[in-house]
Design an enzyme around this catalytic site. Structure first.
Site, PDB file in Angstrom:
ATOM      1  N   SER A  57      -1.168  16.618  57.651  1.00  0.00           N
ATOM      2  CA  SER A  57      -1.505  17.859  57.045  1.00  0.00           C
ATOM      3  C   SER A  57      -0.554  17.801  55.797  1.00  0.00           C
ATOM      4  O   SER A  57       0.295  16.965  55.646  1.00  0.00           O
ATOM      5  CB  SER A  57      -1.056  19.004  57.793  1.00  0.00           C
ATOM      6  OG  SER A  57       0.450  18.760  57.967  1.00  0.00           O
ATOM      7  N   THR A  64       1.932  13.682  58.732  1.00  0.00           N
ATOM      8  CA  THR A  64       1.928  14.649  59.766  1.00  0.00           C
ATOM      9  C   THR A  64       0.244  15.136  60.111  1.00  0.00           C
ATOM     10  O   THR A  64      -0.027  16.025  60.531  1.00  0.00           O
ATOM     11  CB  THR A  64       2.715  15.795  59.384  1.00  0.00           C
ATOM     12  OG1 THR A  64       2.356  16.167  58.229  1.00  0.00           O
ATOM     13  CG2 THR A  64       4.196  15.819  59.424  1.00  0.00           C
ATOM     14  N   GLU A  80       3.085  18.185  48.255  1.00  0.00           N
ATOM     15  CA  GLU A  80       1.890  17.229  48.876  1.00  0.00           C
ATOM     16  C   GLU A  80       0.667  17.720  48.254  1.00  0.00           C
ATOM     17  O   GLU A  80      -0.181  17.041  47.873  1.00  0.00           O
ATOM     18  CB  GLU A  80       1.870  17.033  50.079  1.00  0.00           C
ATOM     19  CG  GLU A  80       3.184  16.113  50.581  1.00  0.00           C
ATOM     20  CD  GLU A  80       3.320  15.831  52.151  1.00  0.00           C
ATOM     21  OE1 GLU A  80       3.882  15.074  52.419  1.00  0.00           O
ATOM     22  OE2 GLU A  80       2.452  16.543  52.815  1.00  0.00           O
ATOM     23  N   GLU A  86     -54.174  12.340  46.444  1.00  0.00           N
ATOM     24  CA  GLU A  86     -55.252  11.592  46.709  1.00  0.00           C
ATOM     25  C   GLU A  86     -55.647  11.635  48.165  1.00  0.00           C
ATOM     26  O   GLU A  86     -54.829  11.462  49.186  1.00  0.00           O
ATOM     27  CB  GLU A  86     -55.202  10.023  46.069  1.00  0.00           C
ATOM     28  CG  GLU A  86     -56.396   9.270  46.290  1.00  0.00           C
ATOM     29  CD  GLU A  86     -56.097   7.882  45.705  1.00  0.00           C
ATOM     30  OE1 GLU A  86     -57.251   7.103  45.827  1.00  0.00           O
ATOM     31  OE2 GLU A  86     -55.150   7.418  45.485  1.00  0.00           O
ATOM     32  N   HIS A 137     -50.689   8.436  43.748  1.00  0.00           N
ATOM     33  CA  HIS A 137     -51.677   7.491  44.167  1.00  0.00           C
ATOM     34  C   HIS A 137     -51.633   7.261  45.670  1.00  0.00           C
ATOM     35  O   HIS A 137     -50.645   6.918  46.324  1.00  0.00           O
ATOM     36  CB  HIS A 137     -51.254   6.135  43.351  1.00  0.00           C
ATOM     37  CG  HIS A 137     -52.427   5.157  43.780  1.00  0.00           C
ATOM     38  ND1 HIS A 137     -52.127   3.912  44.459  1.00  0.00           N
ATOM     39  CD2 HIS A 137     -53.905   5.083  43.681  1.00  0.00           C
ATOM     40  CE1 HIS A 137     -53.480   3.134  44.542  1.00  0.00           C
ATOM     41  NE2 HIS A 137     -54.170   3.801  44.046  1.00  0.00           N
ATOM     42  N   ASN A 138     -52.523   7.222  46.417  1.00  0.00           N
ATOM     43  CA  ASN A 138     -52.579   6.935  48.009  1.00  0.00           C
ATOM     44  C   ASN A 138     -51.537   7.813  48.588  1.00  0.00           C
ATOM     45  O   ASN A 138     -50.670   7.315  49.314  1.00  0.00           O
ATOM     46  CB  ASN A 138     -52.616   5.545  48.178  1.00  0.00           C
ATOM     47  CG  ASN A 138     -53.734   4.637  47.696  1.00  0.00           C
ATOM     48  OD1 ASN A 138     -54.752   5.423  47.481  1.00  0.00           O
ATOM     49  ND2 ASN A 138     -53.613   3.456  47.843  1.00  0.00           N
ATOM     50  N   ASP A 190     -58.286   9.870  50.768  1.00  0.00           N
ATOM     51  CA  ASP A 190     -59.432   8.749  50.903  1.00  0.00           C
ATOM     52  C   ASP A 190     -60.015   8.949  52.499  1.00  0.00           C
ATOM     53  O   ASP A 190     -59.469   8.941  53.250  1.00  0.00           O
ATOM     54  CB  ASP A 190     -58.811   7.216  51.129  1.00  0.00           C
ATOM     55  CG  ASP A 190     -58.661   6.651  49.680  1.00  0.00           C
ATOM     56  OD1 ASP A 190     -58.518   7.358  48.797  1.00  0.00           O
ATOM     57  OD2 ASP A 190     -58.383   5.575  49.620  1.00  0.00           O
ATOM     58  N   ILE A 206     -15.526  -2.983  47.084  1.00  0.00           N
ATOM     59  CA  ILE A 206     -14.951  -1.746  46.190  1.00  0.00           C
ATOM     60  C   ILE A 206     -15.845  -1.991  45.227  1.00  0.00           C
ATOM     61  O   ILE A 206     -16.536  -3.081  44.790  1.00  0.00           O
ATOM     62  CB  ILE A 206     -13.519  -1.826  45.455  1.00  0.00           C
ATOM     63  CG1 ILE A 206     -12.642  -1.952  46.986  1.00  0.00           C
ATOM     64  CG2 ILE A 206     -13.224  -0.932  44.627  1.00  0.00           C
ATOM     65  CD1 ILE A 206     -11.174  -2.091  46.645  1.00  0.00           C
ATOM     66  N   GLU A 244     -61.591  10.791  47.717  1.00  0.00           N
ATOM     67  CA  GLU A 244     -62.250   9.561  47.677  1.00  0.00           C
ATOM     68  C   GLU A 244     -63.443   9.572  48.701  1.00  0.00           C
ATOM     69  O   GLU A 244     -62.725   9.414  50.047  1.00  0.00           O
ATOM     70  CB  GLU A 244     -61.450   8.503  47.598  1.00  0.00           C
ATOM     71  CG  GLU A 244     -62.037   7.507  46.578  1.00  0.00           C
ATOM     72  CD  GLU A 244     -60.788   6.081  46.438  1.00  0.00           C
ATOM     73  OE1 GLU A 244     -61.023   5.361  47.233  1.00  0.00           O
ATOM     74  OE2 GLU A 244     -59.930   6.238  45.793  1.00  0.00           O
TER      75      GLU A 244
END
Length: 616
Positions: free
Chosen positions: A55, A53, A60, A201, A171-172, A203, A511, A250
């Site tokens: 629900s 149903t 249940e 960093e 970095h960068n 640049d 699965i 930098e």
């Protein structure tokens, strides 16, 4: 069905028809603090909906709750603790917290606070007891996590010199992808700062209309405005942590555009920018505590800590640019892109120079010996990853001592044009603080990085162990002999079960076939890895019940990484989730390991249930 569940159900049953739609059940689970993956909940919902149903009613609902929370291994643990009883008394809980969980504060006060916090049944709470449901909720909570809850806040001494801490560094920072053609973005700075990164960093190159730009020089990465990056930094610098942010400049700009940079730095960052030495801090580096809310510049500087006095000094002075030249050992990159002459000399304007206080970039001239003056405390050198590995091999103890009073910055080798990362662990073992990784590249190196900096409230600064802060240390990271760091431990990890492991491969019929690898990272002799067998076709509640033993000689430098993969006989295994925990933040006893995705985000409900013990 326990009565407390009924009262929660009544709350969740919005239209009061005594039936529960899937939506209402989701609210019910939220009310119970039960995290569940939607696709699993939906699958169980269908199995329980016998009347079809869409629900669930009485039995249940009970079946749904049972299937969802049924954990035989938790029942087994609960029975060990409760004996024949249906609930745990305060005394039984104290015994469990003492003997199994090894909680230092185990006592009636802790037991009662856990009952108060996690026991859903009011009746049990009133009788100072914990039911099996409360026990499960405690084990799934932050108090039952494998990562020490006390380490989720700043608990370390933050009053020592900056050089005594490992610093989360990128970095960068401007790149979102690779080093040759990828996009640059202010978004990348925001992401790094939100992950607790404290060293960024920049640049800088001459841009159109006298506006300096940031990009990876001599390459085809896109360009962003220096002023836009500063605005993003100003807005996000202290969202994740109050401790100082270091901007590693930098500088490849002309004198005119250097003046523009200096102007943007002072107008955009204002009082956040540290532009003079702190009062009285002129002989050693200040502490994170003293620098709270401050942004520091790392870059070239004319003269010493205090700018050269006397007006009419040179308008701009030439400084050696060897380090930038080394970093443009993008030679590898450069030869592939466009040939550019190697510039060794950089002319620097005084306005920009004067903004560099405690992080003056210098070329490394070797370790100081008793007779030679060596590097000043406010001077710092950058080393490529390969040079650092060479120093660790040839003079590890000297590197450790050097890093007691000086900051060292490490950056990835020039050939890593794909933005791949090196393992930061070896560099940390040598006491290097600013070990810069490409934050934009997920993988085991970033996992370990995030694990290390999850400690100390994820504030981006982690205090180094005492033997890495001692100026007379004899610790050799490559070959640690006996010493105060040598405290051999036996680590046992029993991988019991997994919960709600997500499908990585989204195709309908796939699965999960999960297997778990437990790795130890640390000094060379402690590095180890063990794997469970593969459980086929079960991501919801796979059982492994497998115990591993590791011997760890230098526990203060060790991290433990739990990795879950989806086994595939014909191709590379798919990554499902992982969690990396510094050994000194790993809790003993029955614990849940909360898994993170590839990008380092929390999976809502995927966990491993393990038992950890650590003995001398």
């Amino acid at each position: 069905m326990p009565s407390w569940i009924h009262s929660c159900l009544r709350k969740a049953d919005k239209n009061k028809d005594n039936k529960m739609s899937f939506k209402e059940l989701q609210n019910f689970l939220k009310e119970l603090n039960i995290q569940v993956d939607d696709s699993y909940a939906r699958k169980i919902f269908r199995e329980c909906d016998r009347s079809q149903t869409d629900s669930l009613e009485d039995e249940e609902i009970e079946a749904f709750y049972k299937m969802l929370t049924q954990r035989k291994e938790i029942d087994r643990t609960f029975e060990e603790a409760a004996g024949s009883g249906q609930t745990l008394s305060v005394d039984q809980l104290v015994t469990f917290l003492q003997h199994q969980q090894r909680e230092e504060a185990a006592g009636p006060a802790l037991a009662l606070s856990l009952i108060e916090r996690y026991e859903p049944s009011e009746t049990a709470k009133a009788q100072r007891q914990m039911t099996k449901d409360g026990f499960l909720m405690y084990l799934l909570s932050a108090d039952g996590s494998a990562f020490n809850l006390a380490h989720r806040r700043v608990y370390q001494d933050m009053g020592q010199p900056l050089s005594h801490y490992l610093v989360s560094s990128s970095h960068n920072t401007y790149l979102l992808e690779d080093q040759l053609t990828g996009p640059s973005s202010t978004e990348a700075y925001i992401r790094a700062l939100c992950k607790g990164c404290r060293c960024l960093e920049l640049d800088c190159w001459d841009g159109p209309n006298q506006e300096p730009i940031i990009y990876h020089g001599y390459t085809f990465t896109s360009k962003i405005l220096f002023c836009d990056v500063l605005r993003a930094i100003r807005d996000y610098a202290f969202k994740a942590s109050p401790y100082p942010v270091i901007l590693s400049l930098e500088n490849h700009c002309s004198l005119e555009q250097q003046r523009v940079m200096a102007r943007h730095l002072s107008t955009t960052l204002g009082s956040m920018l540290l532009d003079r030495p702190l009062e009285g801090v002129t002989t050693s580096l200040p502490s994170p505590e003293q620098l709270k809310g401050k942004i520091l510049l790392k870059g070239k500087k004319l003269g010493g800590l205090l700018p050269p006095s006397g007006e009419g000094g040179p308008e701009a002075t030439v400084v050696s640019d060897e380090d930038e030249a080394a970093e443009m050992e993008d030679e590898a990159v450069r030869s592939r892109v466009q040939h550019k002459p190697k510039e060794d000399k950089l002319r620097l304007v005084k306005e920009l120079s004067d903004m560099v206080i405690y992080c003056k970039s210098v070329h490394f001239r070797g370790f100081s010996s008793p007779g030679s003056p060596g590097q000043a405390f406010y001077e710092m050198a950058s080393f490529s990853e390969n040079r650092t590995l060479r120093l660790l091999q040839e003079s590890g103890t000297s590197l450790v001592r050097h890093n007691v009073n000086h900051l060292s910055r490490i950056y990835p080798a020039g050939w890593r044009t794909d933005s791949s990362n090196y393992s930061p662990v070896e560099m940390w073992n040598g006491g290097c603080q600013i070990v810069a990784l490409n934050f934009q590249t997920p993988g085991p190196e970033m996992d370990v990085y995030q694990g290390r900096f999850q400690d100390n409230g994820a504030c981006g600064y982690v205090l180094k162990p005492a033997f890495l802060r001692d100026p007379n240390s004899t610790f050799n990271p490559r070959n640690p002999a006996q010493g105060p760091w040598w405290t051999r431990k036996r680590l046992n990890i029993w991988v019991i079960t997994g919960q709600q492991l997500p499908k990585v491969n989204k195709s309908k019929n796939s699965i999960v076939d999960p297997k778990v690898t437990v790795e130890v990272h640390g000094v060379g002799r402690d590095v180890a890895s063990r794997q469970t067998a593969v459980v086929t076709n079960n991501g919801f509640n796979p059982w492994w019940d497998t115990e591993f033993e590791f011997e760890v000689a230098v526990p203060e430098l060790a991290l433990v990484r739990f990795v879950v993969e989806d086994y595939d006989a014909s191709s590379k295994n798919d990554f499902i989730g992982q969690s990396t925990i510094p050994l000194n933040s790993l809790k003993q006893g029955y614990r849940h390991v909360h898994l993170l995705s590839k990008n380092g985000d929390q999976h809502p409900s995927a966990t491993l249930f393990v038992k950890v013990s650590l003995r001398d």
